[in-house]
Each structure stands twice: as structure tokens, then as C-alpha cells.
Scaffold this active site. Structure first.
Site, PDB file in Angstrom:
ATOM      1  N   CYS A   1      23.532  22.206   1.209  1.00  0.00           N
ATOM      2  CA  CYS A   1      24.594  20.998   0.580  1.00  0.00           C
ATOM      3  C   CYS A   1      25.748  21.126  -0.153  1.00  0.00           C
ATOM      4  CB  CYS A   1      23.129  19.804  -0.077  1.00  0.00           C
ATOM      5  SG  CYS A   1      22.093  19.735   0.356  1.00  0.00           S
TER       6      CYS A   1
ATOM      7  N   HIS B   1      28.299  14.869  -4.423  1.00  0.00           N
ATOM      8  CA  HIS B   1      27.545  15.363  -2.923  1.00  0.00           C
ATOM      9  C   HIS B   1      26.669  13.521  -3.344  1.00  0.00           C
ATOM     10  CE1 HIS B   1      24.081  16.031  -0.299  1.00  0.00           C
ATOM     11  NE2 HIS B   1      23.570  16.993  -1.454  1.00  0.00           N
TER      12      HIS B   1
ATOM     13  N   ASN C   1      21.964  11.423   2.303  1.00  0.00           N
ATOM     14  CA  ASN C   1      22.256  12.544   1.634  1.00  0.00           C
ATOM     15  C   ASN C   1      22.261  13.427   3.507  1.00  0.00           C
ATOM     16  OD1 ASN C   1      22.848  15.078   1.944  1.00  0.00           O
ATOM     17  ND2 ASN C   1      20.574  15.447   0.179  1.00  0.00           N
TER      18      ASN C   1
HETATM   19  O1  UT7 Z   1      20.642  17.638  -1.273  1.00  0.00           O
HETATM   20  C1  UT7 Z   1      20.469  18.403  -1.886  1.00  0.00           C
HETATM   21  C2  UT7 Z   1      19.318  17.816  -2.949  1.00  0.00           C
HETATM   22  N1  UT7 Z   1      18.388  17.145  -3.087  1.00  0.00           N
HETATM   23  C3  UT7 Z   1      18.468  16.132  -4.203  1.00  0.00           C
HETATM   24  O2  UT7 Z   1      19.417  16.318  -5.094  1.00  0.00           O
HETATM   25  C4  UT7 Z   1      16.830  15.666  -3.759  1.00  0.00           C
HETATM   26  C5  UT7 Z   1      16.692  15.832  -4.711  1.00  0.00           C
HETATM   27  N2  UT7 Z   1      15.085  14.729  -5.503  1.00  0.00           N
HETATM   28  C6  UT7 Z   1      15.106  14.153  -5.367  1.00  0.00           C
HETATM   29  O3  UT7 Z   1      15.880  12.653  -5.374  1.00  0.00           O
HETATM   30  C7  UT7 Z   1      13.586  12.896  -5.979  1.00  0.00           C
HETATM   31  O4  UT7 Z   1      12.760  13.714  -6.379  1.00  0.00           O
HETATM   32  C8  UT7 Z   1      13.285  12.127  -4.762  1.00  0.00           C
HETATM   33  C9  UT7 Z   1      13.900  11.155  -4.379  1.00  0.00           C
HETATM   34  C10 UT7 Z   1      12.893  12.939  -3.536  1.00  0.00           C
HETATM   35  C11 UT7 Z   1      11.963  11.548  -5.078  1.00  0.00           C
HETATM   36  O5  UT7 Z   1      11.714  11.248  -6.367  1.00  0.00           O
HETATM   37  P1  UT7 Z   1      11.200  10.721  -7.741  1.00  0.00           P
HETATM   38  O6  UT7 Z   1      11.542   9.451  -8.978  1.00  0.00           O
HETATM   39  O7  UT7 Z   1      11.342  12.231  -7.972  1.00  0.00           O
HETATM   40  O8  UT7 Z   1       9.637  10.789  -6.921  1.00  0.00           O
HETATM   41  P2  UT7 Z   1       8.280  11.391  -7.000  1.00  0.00           P
HETATM   42  O9  UT7 Z   1       8.772  12.519  -6.111  1.00  0.00           O
HETATM   43  O10 UT7 Z   1       7.773  11.816  -8.721  1.00  0.00           O
HETATM   44  O11 UT7 Z   1       7.300  11.132  -6.366  1.00  0.00           O
HETATM   45  C12 UT7 Z   1       6.583   9.087  -7.049  1.00  0.00           C
HETATM   46  C13 UT7 Z   1       5.351   9.246  -6.083  1.00  0.00           C
HETATM   47  C14 UT7 Z   1       4.840  10.161  -5.427  1.00  0.00           C
HETATM   48  O12 UT7 Z   1       2.967   9.097  -6.348  1.00  0.00           O
HETATM   49  P3  UT7 Z   1       2.212   9.997  -6.977  1.00  0.00           P
HETATM   50  O13 UT7 Z   1       2.041  11.548  -7.009  1.00  0.00           O
HETATM   51  O14 UT7 Z   1       3.502   8.987  -8.231  1.00  0.00           O
HETATM   52  O15 UT7 Z   1       1.648   9.107  -6.734  1.00  0.00           O
HETATM   53  C15 UT7 Z   1       4.797  10.374  -4.498  1.00  0.00           C
HETATM   54  O16 UT7 Z   1       4.036  11.074  -3.103  1.00  0.00           O
HETATM   55  O17 UT7 Z   1       6.261   8.807  -4.841  1.00  0.00           O
HETATM   56  C16 UT7 Z   1       5.642   9.083  -3.917  1.00  0.00           C
HETATM   57  N3  UT7 Z   1       6.352   9.085  -2.572  1.00  0.00           N
HETATM   58  C17 UT7 Z   1       7.138   8.002  -1.824  1.00  0.00           C
HETATM   59  N4  UT7 Z   1       6.338   6.301  -1.495  1.00  0.00           N
HETATM   60  C18 UT7 Z   1       6.500   6.528  -1.093  1.00  0.00           C
HETATM   61  C19 UT7 Z   1       7.113  10.470  -2.316  1.00  0.00           C
HETATM   62  N5  UT7 Z   1       8.150  10.189  -0.969  1.00  0.00           N
HETATM   63  C20 UT7 Z   1       7.992   8.536  -0.803  1.00  0.00           C
HETATM   64  C21 UT7 Z   1       8.122   7.898  -0.467  1.00  0.00           C
HETATM   65  N6  UT7 Z   1       7.671   6.219  -0.345  1.00  0.00           N
HETATM   66  N7  UT7 Z   1       8.660   7.661   1.105  1.00  0.00           N
END
Ligand code: UT7
Length: 326
Positions: free
Chosen positions: A116, A253, A283
Site C-alpha cells: 500500500c 492512503h 482500499n
Molecule cells: O492498506 C493496508 C493497511 N490496512 C489497513 O489499514 C486496515 C486496518 N484495519 C482496519 O481497517 C480495521 O481493523 C478493520 C476494518 C479491518 C476491522 O475493523 P475493527 O473495528 O478493527 O473490527 P475488528 O477486527 O475488531 O472486528 C470486530 C468484529 C469481530 O467480531 P467479534 O470478534 O467482536 O465477535 C469480527 O469478527 O467484527 C467482526 N467482523 C465483521 N462483521 C461483519 C470482521 N469483519 C466483518 C465483516 N462483517 N466484514
């Protein structure tokens, strides 16, 4: 101050594949919802390359308007740099495919791999070529088909990425050595290979002999992104002896709207100064900074002479920033 060579932006362009995939469409394939995706990321839709449409096709489609805006032909270029983590083939470099596709029969072409952060790395390499006198005119492209390396069963990653390309043409020009000069003023690059496991592709020619799929610990990447991006923006500003208030636009980004907002908040940057295009293309890795740039230049927000700060962070980890006067 004494005269210096500067890499001046003389054109930019972008391309998004025709097919749009909405959050609702993804919710039919994996256990997710439009509400979750919008709330956690700000993404509304992404573009996905057609069958047979390759990274080089996207790159060429972005390069043509960039060259047209610059009033240049392919053989006016000395160098093409393509930043991509999704090359057409393991080799040759996608940049050489682009070179042939544009009809450029001179100079050199190679790829840069910083995921990225690739576009910021590419700008930095191009700027060094120009400042060293090794090139006069360079085309830098960020182009990706991340749809090809996504695990479409994994809801934690497949909703986040899209395909696209953006390009800029840089040309050597004489500046006075100060911040009033137009062109690239400062670049800062970093990497930390210890963070490999937080964001990687679980395949490759020398490990599995397969292409593999993207794997990410999103929470871990998020945590590092806000800190690293904040630090590398500060590094560029402090190195130039200015503050965020002096910058007209942050061109970040486009990984997550919450990262954009968190970084701006941490640095006291007004949200209205941050170019955000993530809603429409998700992204797109190395393509996302030039896609945001091309949109804001195209709609007249970014004007000649304005001060921009571009930044990105990606797998490796890699991260970097580029301070430039448009
Ligand atoms: O470009 C390179 C760099 N990449 C990035 O910068 C990405 C960085 N990370 C992020 O943008 C965020 O961490 C994400 C968007 C990937 C995830 O958001 P989050 O607020 O950190 O969510 P999380 O990973 O803490 O997940 C929260 C909950 C989880 O469920 P539990 O464990 O709380 O029951 C996940 O399983 O959301 C669940 N979850 C989803 N639910 C519905 C994860 N993906 C999804 C989904 N739909 N697509």
C-alpha cells in the site's frame, strides 16, 4: 538558497474498472452487512477488474490521461515505475508490459513493491532519479488488482479492497531550494520487517509456488497505522520546518475512513483538508493515493501551487510520506 533540480508534477490520471460491487452484493456472499462495512470502514462500494483485465491494463488506462494532461508522448519518458503488489506475472515487471502497451521504445521500466505504500516509494525513487540527473521525465503509476489475491470467503478482508490505478508524470524543473518551489519537496520512507505476520500474502514463487491469498490482522494493522502515519507526517512537516496548518491538502492512503480521521485528529488537521475517496473504491493499495490525487485535481480542489502531504502504510510494514507543491 541555490538552484536545485525538482521533480514537478505535470500530469495525473486514474482508472477504475467498470464493474462496481456494492456492500449489499458482498452481504449475499459472506456473513457481513452494509451497516458493518460503512460504520467500520467508510466503504460503500469497490470496482473489480473484468475477467482477463490485468494490472497492466489498469495501469495503461491511468497512464494515458496522465500523459495527455502533461502534453507528452510515451517516448518523452525516460522511466516508468509501477508500484504494485499484484503484478501480471511473477516476471517480467508489469512496468515493462506498460512500457510496450504505451508504445515507449526507449528508456527503462521497473516495478516497486511496497504494497500500500508503493506509490510513495515510487515517487521517492523517481524523485531521486530526477534530482541525480539520471532522468528528466518519469511516469509513476500505482496499479492493483487485489481482487485476485483476496480470499472471497474471508469476511474480515474481502470487503476491504478493490481494483484500480492512478498515475502521475514528473518532470525535472529548476527550483530555488525553498518550500515555495513546485514539485516534490521532501520524502520519508520507513519499513519494519518484524511486522510481516500482521499483513501478508500466504503464497509466492519461492515459498509455495502459488499466488496465495491476503491475510491480515486488521486490529493490529489499524493500531500501527494511526501511530506510524502520524509519525511520518510529523517527520515530513518538522523536516520542512512547517506545521499541519501550512498544508493545503492531506492526500492519504485510502484504507479506512476511521484511520483517516484518527490520524487527522492526532495531528490537529482539519477534517476538511483530508481528501477521502475510500467510499467509492475501497482500499486499492498502491493505487489509492494517486486515485485520491487525480480526483481532487480533476474536480478543482487541488490547485497549482498548493502544498500537499501524501502518506501511506502497508504490508511489511512499510510506510512513508511525500510533501509536494502541486
Ligand atoms: O492498506 C493496508 C493497511 N490496512 C489497513 O489499514 C486496515 C486496518 N484495519 C482496519 O481497517 C480495521 O481493523 C478493520 C476494518 C479491518 C476491522 O475493523 P475493527 O473495528 O478493527 O473490527 P475488528 O477486527 O475488531 O472486528 C470486530 C468484529 C469481530 O467480531 P467479534 O470478534 O467482536 O465477535 C469480527 O469478527 O467484527 C467482526 N467482523 C465483521 N462483521 C461483519 C470482521 N469483519 C466483518 C465483516 N462483517 N466484514
Amino acid at each position: 538558497m541555490s538552484p536545485v533540480r525538482r521533480s514537478r508534477f505535470v500530469g495525473c490520471g486514474a482508472y477504475l474498472p467498470a464493474r462496481v460491487v456494492t456492500n449489499a452484493e458482498l452481504a449475499e456472499r459472506v456473513d457481513t452487512s452494509n451497516e458493518w462495512i460503512v460504520e467500520r470502514t467508510g466503504i460503500l462500494e469497490r470496482h473489480i477488474a473484468a475477467d482477463g483485465e490485468k494490472t497492466s491494463d489498469l495501469a495503461i488506462a491511468a497512464a494515458r490521461p496522465a500523459l495527455a494532461a502533461a502534453g507528452l508522448g510515451a517516448n518523452d519518458l525516460d522511466l516508468i515505475i509501477v508500484a504494485t503488489a499484484t503484478p501480471d506475472e511473477t516476471f517480467p515487471a508489469t512496468a515493462t508490459v506498460v512500457q510496450a502497451g504505451l508504445g515507449m521504445t526507449r528508456g527503462a521500466a521497473f516495478d516497486v513493491q511496497a504494497v500500500c505504500s508503493g506509490f510513495i516509494y515510487g515517487l521517492t525513487v523517481a524523485d531521486n532519479f530526477i534530482r541525480a540527473g539520471s532522468a528528466e521525465t518519469v511516469l509513476v503509476i500505482g496499479a492493483e488488482t487485489f481482487s485476485r489475491i483476496l480470499d472471497w470467503q474471508d469476511r474480515t478482508t474481502c470487503v476491504l479492497f478493490g481494483d484500480g490505478a492512478g498515475a502521475v508524470v514528473l518532470k525535472a524543473s529548476e527550483g530555488q531550494g525553498g518550500l515555495d518551489d513546485r514539485g516534490i519537496l521532501r520524502t520519508c520512507l520507513h519499513s519494519d520487517g518484524r511486522q510481516h505476520d500482521a499483513l501478508y500474502v500466504d503464497g509466492g514463487p519461492s515459498s509455495t509456488q502459488t499466488t496465495g491469498h491476503l491475510r491480515m490482522n486488521g486490529r493490529e494493522v489499524f493500531r500501527h497505522a494511526v501511530v506510524n502515519l502520524g509519525d511520518v507526517i510529523k517527520e515530513a512537516l518538522e523536516g520542512a520546518g512547517i506545521t499541519a496548518a501550512d498544508v493545503d491538502w492531506i492526500v492519504p492512503h485510502q484504507a479506512n475512513q476511521r484511520i483517516l480521521e484518527g490520524t487527522a485528529r492526532r495531528l490537529g488537521i482539519a477534517p476538511g483538508k483530508v481528501i477521502s475517496t475510500i467510499a467509492r473504491h475501497a482500499n486499492t493499495s498502491a493505487a489509492s493515493v494517486p486515485l485520491a490525487l487525480a480526483e481532487a485535481v480533476g474536480d478543482g480542489r487541488i490547485k497549482p501551487g498548493q502544498l500537499l502531504l501524501m502518506e501511506a502504510m502497508g504490508g511489511g510494514f512499510t510506510w512513508g510520506s511525500c510533501l509536494a507543491r502541486w
